[in-house]
Design a protein around this motif. Structure first.
Motif, PDB file in Angstrom:
ATOM      1  N   ALA A 133       0.831  -1.210   0.000  1.00 14.50           N
ATOM      2  CA  ALA A 133       0.000   0.000   0.000  1.00 14.50           C
ATOM      3  C   ALA A 133       0.861   1.254   0.000  1.00 14.50           C
ATOM      4  N   THR A 134       1.892   1.290   0.827  1.00 11.69           N
ATOM      5  CA  THR A 134       2.778   2.454   0.840  1.00 11.69           C
ATOM      6  C   THR A 134       3.569   2.563  -0.455  1.00 11.69           C
ATOM      7  N   GLN A 158       5.025   6.130  -0.757  1.00  4.91           N
ATOM      8  CA  GLN A 158       5.485   6.478   0.581  1.00  4.91           C
ATOM      9  C   GLN A 158       6.508   5.460   1.073  1.00  4.91           C
ATOM     10  N   PHE A 159       7.210   5.835   2.141  1.00  4.83           N
ATOM     11  CA  PHE A 159       8.204   4.934   2.724  1.00  4.83           C
ATOM     12  C   PHE A 159       7.487   3.761   3.371  1.00  4.83           C
ATOM     13  N   PRO A 160       7.928   2.516   3.102  1.00  4.30           N
ATOM     14  CA  PRO A 160       7.209   1.346   3.627  1.00  4.30           C
ATOM     15  C   PRO A 160       7.300   1.252   5.143  1.00  4.30           C
ATOM     16  N   GLN A 161       6.208   0.801   5.757  1.00  7.47           N
ATOM     17  CA  GLN A 161       6.155   0.588   7.196  1.00  7.47           C
ATOM     18  C   GLN A 161       5.837  -0.869   7.467  1.00  7.47           C
ATOM     19  N   ALA A 169      -0.428   8.561   3.150  1.00  6.00           N
ATOM     20  CA  ALA A 169      -0.588   9.992   2.870  1.00  6.00           C
ATOM     21  C   ALA A 169      -1.842  10.260   2.038  1.00  6.00           C
ATOM     22  N   GLU A 170      -2.887   9.445   2.260  1.00  6.16           N
ATOM     23  CA  GLU A 170      -4.172   9.571   1.580  1.00  6.16           C
ATOM     24  C   GLU A 170      -4.038   9.487   0.050  1.00  6.16           C
ATOM     25  N   LYS A 171      -3.039   8.718  -0.399  1.00  9.52           N
ATOM     26  CA  LYS A 171      -2.825   8.561  -1.835  1.00  9.52           C
ATOM     27  C   LYS A 171      -3.188   7.166  -2.335  1.00  9.52           C
ATOM     28  N   LEU A 172      -3.647   6.283  -1.445  1.00 11.69           N
ATOM     29  CA  LEU A 172      -4.032   4.941  -1.864  1.00 11.69           C
ATOM     30  C   LEU A 172      -5.418   4.979  -2.478  1.00 11.69           C
TER      31      LEU A 172
END
Length: 920
Positions: free
Chosen positions: A119-120, A125-128, A172-175
């Motif tokens: 998802a990230t 985004q940076f993976p978590q 970051a609400e981009k998914l």
């Protein structure tokens, strides 16, 4: 023949009572048996009571027998699970966690982390990932389950809306919805495609555990240290001192210790079998085995191989010289600009070059084309532009790309007038309005004459010419603009910089200076250099060829081992095991393959003896043991392949072999993986080929591996280690006693008053470590100045970066390579906090392998000298920056916060009935 139902007909009434009671129990306790909780005691109660009750009917005492059988069955139900519990099960206050449930917890963690990573990644985004920092994934997910239970008990929950907010925050609400559906549908759980409800449930469980971890775990804010704590850590970084030391090695006293009895050995082993060495404290016993590796390798010594290279003849040296002289042995000869036959008279007889011809690199050189002694009409209006004057673009000469660094600087000075003050030699006199006077020209000429002649030659400086010589023609061939044609009232003419070539300057017209080359003379010095170079090259070729040959032989033997193993599996179907499974058949297969492999090692050893290699088999070594370069140099060796700078690439052998077997993140090992990683040959070298080729070169393979485990006393090498540990404990007492006696002697002698005051070295001169005549001499050595802690020499790259503080290495005076080893915090605390300048004391190192007489000297600052200034620095840093970015913050977090976090986690384990210090 009597009917088998005669017994039941005779005791029909009693049997009906028993059956009715059993039926009632089964129906009422059905829900209890269907749970995962342990109910073995209840099952034993029912079975024992029924069996003994039926047997007691014939005696007329069925009730008494039934009660006795029920009690016996319940007791067995309590005890048997302890012995019948399958592997991978752990008992907690939440119930028994079986392997099936543990596997499900690991799968749920895997699904949550995979979803987060994808998802990230889809949202840029940076993976978590979820996790609590344990090396074992099984331990990590089990700790997460305990945290989840803790969260439920104190009211911490993770609702669906919280999970939704967490996903939006992580991405970051981009998914997008299509990406979410694609990621979710690509995963399976319990044999079916993952649905939204299950995914949110899994993420909610992980988030609930994380919230409990973040809220309950100790933080810096909950552990505010007092100002005195900051001051003590500040002193550790800034107080420096030296030591005079005398070392007493514990092993030197082993001969004075008797052998232990069997009962003493067994008792020491039983008390420490589950601990690692030094686990409780420095020097504490521990016999739990770490991951261990055994290597077999072939070694070539460079110096030996170099001695076998045939002597380099003079003919070979001359051939090498002739073949490479244009590249390696040629020297450029740049002629002096003033030494040619057609050179003009000296600058003292003719006007300076600066007065007539533009010189490359002078920002104001365009103005030199005008005859300053014979001004023409309108020339008075021509001025060098002021540093702030905007210079209009010229139209006579199109811009050309600079051909050298000097051209670039000239163009910049013309196009960017703000820099004129730096490159224009006349810029200092702009305010006077007389920038082209003869005095300025003479001053500039004298400065140029004093500059480096090599610079003038490289830039192609032109000789002086007559004043009436026209200016140089521009590169495009167009005529230069004359300053005399400027009409009154028009803006000043733009400055034009003539083009120059970097390798040759214009003398007059098209004449250019040529660079010639000459060759180094093949004298004895050069012959010696070539001989050494050829010798290294030949030795390198021989070593490369021989190590490659050894590698090929080992690869052939490795294939023979693989064919033997596969042949055994084909002949014996019972040897087929599932990956990761261990049973009697798999152990038998490994034993037979290991026996055959020993024959291969014997074959390799014989080949090594015939081909000039040294064959070595190490004992079983831990990772730390293999890094001991003095005893096992192969551990620090690296892949002999080089980068562009002649450095060895890749990790050292110790890291390579251990990482091949153990999954460092999970600390788990597949038993089948051991067999596949053994007998894989590789190459290594203790030093890359380069200017200095000394060192050793290896062809090696791992031949045995053992994962960390609790051993038995009869395991190979374990009993010897226990005996050695017991004897060392007794030898420490002798070493400390000897050191204490000599320390008191030193204190007594140094306290005497007199003109010739003795030193610690003079007092201990001629003494031995064991105080016996055949013992090793006791050496007194002085250290270099050092502090307790040291900050990195490289500055931090940003304000968010925290400087990493490490404990200082105590180096002895001299070449700086010998250090005082195994020094821990206890040693540093003693010599810095418990001793004053000039004190003498006996202090052990971390693992109690040696005791030292230490004398503190040259401490600075002290309470008498310098400490007031140190306190002022401390107060200023604390008041102005609150120690932001200070290295003391890093060490305080490690020494104060980290232990608190460890104890907090242990408290969580204990709260749920798990001993955190027991074997995993």
């Amino acid at each position: 023949m009597a009917s088998p139902f005669k017994f039941f007909r005779k005791h029909q009434a009693g049997m009906m009572v028993v059956l009715v009671i059993l039926s009632m129990l089964l129906f009422t306790l059905d829900s209890l048996f269907s749970t995962r909780e342990p109910t073995y005691w209840l099952l034993g109660l029912l079975i024992g009571g029924a069996a003994f009750g039926i047997a007691g009917i014939s005696q007329g005492r069925w009730l008494q027998w039934g009660l006795g059988g029920g009690l016996l069955g319940a007791a067995l139900g309590f005890m048997l699970p302890t012995y019948l519990r399958p592997p991978g099960v752990i008992s907690t206050s939440l119930g028994i966690i079986e392997q099936e449930e543990l596997d499900d917890l690991e799968m749920r963690r895997f699904i949550a982390n995979r979803f987060l990573v994808e998802a990230t990644g889809a949202s840029g985004q940076f993976p978590q990932q979820f996790g609590f920092g344990h090396q074992s994934i099984s331990k990590d997910v089990l700790f997460g389950k305990l945290l989840q239970a803790k969260a439920e008990s104190i009211g911490i929950s993770a609702t669906q809306s919280m999970v939704n907010d967490f996903i939006h925050q992580a991405t970051a609400e981009k998914l997008t919805a299509p990406d979410f559906a694609r990621i979710r549908s690509s995963m399976r759980y319990q044999g079916r495609t993952l649905d939204d409800e299950t995914l949110f449930e899994i993420l909610g469980d992980q988030l609930q555990a994380v919230l409990a971890y973040q809220m309950l775990r100790p933080a810096v804010a909950s552990l505010p240290p007092a100002p005195e704590v900051f001051w003590q850590y500040f002193r550790r970084l800034n107080v420096r001192q030296q030591l005079n030391t005398a070392a007493f090695d514990v092993d030197a006293f082993l001969d004075q210790v008797a052998e232990p009895t069997d009962s003493e050995v067994e008792l020491l082993f039983a008390e420490n079998r589950q601990r690692f060495p030094n686990e409780l404290e420095g020097g504490s016993a521990g016999f739990r085995l770490q991951d261990r590796m055994q290597l077999a390798y072939l070694e070539l010594d460079y110096e030996t191989m170099e001695s076998q290279v045939p002597e380099i003849s003079d003919t070979e040296i001359e051939e090498y010289y002739e073949a490479n002289k244009d590249v390696e042995f040629s020297i450029p000869v740049i002629p002096d600009a003033n030494s040619s036959d057609d050179a003009e008279p000296a600058a003292s007889d003719t006007p300076s070059t600066d007065e007539a011809t533009p010189k490359p690199g002078d920002a104001g050189s365009d103005d030199a084309a005008v005859d300053k002694d014979s001004p023409t009409e309108g020339e008075a209006d021509v001025k060098l532009p002021d540093a702030k004057t905007e210079v209009p673009e010229t139209e006579s000469t199109p811009p050309t790309e600079p051909e050298s660094a000097s051209d670039t600087s000239d163009e910049q000075s013309a196009d960017q007038p703000d820099g004129a003050d730096e490159c224009n030699p006349f810029a200092q006199d702009d305010d006077s309005g007389d920038n082209a006077t003869g005095e300025s020209s003479e001053s500039t000429a004298s400065d140029e004459a004093a500059s480096d002649g090599a610079t003038a030659a490289e830039e192609g400086a032109a000789p002086a010419v007559a004043e009436d010589t026209p200016s140089a023609t521009p590169a495009d061939g167009s005529a230069p603009e004359a300053a005399a044609t400027q009409e009154p009232g028009t803006p000043p003419l733009s400055l034009e910089i003539p083009e120059t070539t970097p390798d040759a300057a214009t003398k007059s017209g098209d004449d250019k200076m040529e660079v010639t080359y000459e060759y180094r003379e093949l004298n004895e010095d050069l012959k010696s250099q070539i001989r050494d170079r050829l010798l290294r090259q030949r030795a390198r070729e021989v070593i490369n060829a021989k190590t490659r040959e050894a590698l090929a032989v080992m690869q052939t033997l490795s294939k023979k081992r693989d064919r033997f193993a596969f042949g055994l599996i084909e002949e014996n179907p019972e040897y087929h095991v599932t990956r990761g499974e261990t049973n009697e058949a798999s152990e038998e297969l490994r034993a037979r393959v290991a026996e055959y492999a020993r024959e291969l090692n014997a074959e390799l050893k014989a080949w090594a003896a015939e081909n000039g290699f040294a064959y070595v088999e190490t004992p079983m070594l831990s990772y730390a043991d293999l890094l001991d370069g003095e005893n096992y140099p192969i551990g620090l060796a690296k892949d002999p392949e080089e980068d562009a700078f002649g450095r060895s690439q890749g990790a050292n052998v110790a890291y390579t072999v251990f990482s091949a077997f153990v999954n460092q993140s999970a600390r788990e090992i597949d038993p089948a993986n051991v067999d596949t990683q053994l007998y894989i040959p590789r190459l290594a070298a203790t030093q890359s080929f380069g200017m200095n080729n000394s060192g050793s070169y290896f062809a090696y393979w791992p031949i045995s591996f053992s994962l960390s485990h609790v051993p038995t006393l009869d395991e190979p090498g374990v009993r010897d280690q226990v005996v050695l540990t017991w004897k060392r404990q007794k030898a420490r007492e002798l070493a400390e006693k000897q050191a204490t006696a000599l320390a008191e002697e030193v204190r007594t002698e140094l306290a005497k008053e007199g003109e010739a005051k003795p030193t610690m070295a003079s007092v201990l001169e001629g003494r031995t470590v064991t105080d016996q005549s055949d013992g090793a001499d006791l050496a007194v050595r002085t250290t270099q100045p050092f502090s307790w802690l040291k900050a990195p020499l490289t500055p931090q790259m940003n304000f968010q970066q925290q400087q990493q503080v490490t404990q200082s290495t105590i180096q002895f005076s001299g070449d700086g390579t010998d250090v005082l080893g195994s020094v821990g915090d206890e040693f540093m605390r003693t010599i810095f906090e418990e001793m004053n300048d000039g004190d003498i004391r006996v202090v052990p190192n971390f693992d109690r392998s040696a005791y030292y007489i230490v004398q503190v000297t040259n401490r600075f600052p002290t309470p008498e000298i310098g400490e007031d200034d140190l306190r002022e620095r401390f107060l200023n840093e604390g008041q102005q920056f609150a120690f932001a970015g200070s290295p003391i913050i890093d060490v305080m977090q490690r020494e104060i916060l980290l232990p608190a976090n460890v104890e907090w986690e242990k408290a969580i384990w204990r709260e749920f009935g798990v001993n955190p210090d027991s074997e995993e």
